[in-house]
Design an enzyme around this catalytic site. Structure first.
Site, PDB file in Angstrom:
ATOM      1  N   HIS A  21       0.854  -1.183   0.000  1.00 51.82           N
ATOM      2  CA  HIS A  21       0.000   0.000   0.000  1.00 51.82           C
ATOM      3  C   HIS A  21       0.895   1.239   0.000  1.00 51.82           C
ATOM      4  O   HIS A  21       2.023   1.205   0.509  1.00 51.82           O
ATOM      5  CB  HIS A  21      -0.884   0.027   1.242  1.00 51.82           C
ATOM      6  N   GLU A  52       0.943   3.894   1.767  1.00 50.86           N
ATOM      7  CA  GLU A  52       1.403   4.317   3.087  1.00 50.86           C
ATOM      8  C   GLU A  52       2.582   3.472   3.564  1.00 50.86           C
ATOM      9  O   GLU A  52       3.568   4.003   4.089  1.00 50.86           O
ATOM     10  CB  GLU A  52       0.282   4.193   4.134  1.00 50.86           C
ATOM     11  N   CYS A 107      -6.241   1.918   5.745  1.00 55.02           N
ATOM     12  CA  CYS A 107      -6.868   0.679   6.202  1.00 55.02           C
ATOM     13  C   CYS A 107      -6.307   0.334   7.585  1.00 55.02           C
ATOM     14  O   CYS A 107      -5.347   0.962   8.053  1.00 55.02           O
ATOM     15  CB  CYS A 107      -6.589  -0.445   5.200  1.00 55.02           C
ATOM     16  N   CYS A 109      -2.472  -0.304   7.578  1.00 53.62           N
ATOM     17  CA  CYS A 109      -1.680   0.912   7.433  1.00 53.62           C
ATOM     18  C   CYS A 109      -1.790   1.801   8.671  1.00 53.62           C
ATOM     19  O   CYS A 109      -0.801   2.412   9.091  1.00 53.62           O
ATOM     20  CB  CYS A 109      -2.100   1.664   6.184  1.00 53.62           C
TER      21      CYS A 109
END
Length: 143
Positions: free
Chosen positions: A47, A49, A77, A80
């Site tokens: 992801h 992040e 999410c 993260c």
């Protein structure tokens, strides 16, 4: 947030879900700017992040990003959000809310849990309309 939105656009152009993240040092210097790469790297944890946190930590040579700020185009999410806490990010700025998969103000609300040892300051709705439009357009093209 403009740089995070640019990273989101680049991710979308690569066929990734268009999410971008940028980490700034305490002096405002850009430490990392990343977009999603889950498809490219065949890695469900790639992801934006997490990639930005990894890059910033490597650049600083430290596992914690104390006094650093994270800008991301979509509400992080739970995975993260937990990483943001572990990294000791000072402030989290995000664009669009994620009612289905969010982990900050929706869903698991990681920073509200008693087990959360670090809670960043959270600012939502930054660049929200553009971030949401990128996501809507991406998914409409795939339907």
């Amino acid at each position: 947030m403009d740089l995070a939105l640019e990273q989101a656009r680049l991710a979308g152009a690569r066929g990734e879900v268009p999410i971008g993240a940028v980490i700034l040092a305490p002096d405002g210097t850009v430490l990392a700017a990343e977009g999603n790469r889950t498809e490219e790297l065949r890695d469900p944890t790639a992801h934006a992040e997490l990639l930005a946190i990894r890059a910033a930590a490597a650049k600083l040579g430290a596992p914690r990003l104390v006094d650093c700020d994270l800008y991301v185009t979509l509400e992080p999410c739970p995975m993260c959000a937990q990483a943001i806490g572990f990294a000791r990010i000072r402030r989290l700025y995000y664009g669009a809310a994620d009612p289905k998969g969010g982990g900050v103000e929706n869903g698991a609300r990681i920073f509200d849990q008693a087990s959360c040892h670090h809670r960043p300051e959270v600012y939502s709705g930054i660049g929200e309309s553009e971030a949401a439009a990128l996501l809507r357009s991406f998914f409409q093209e795939r339907r």
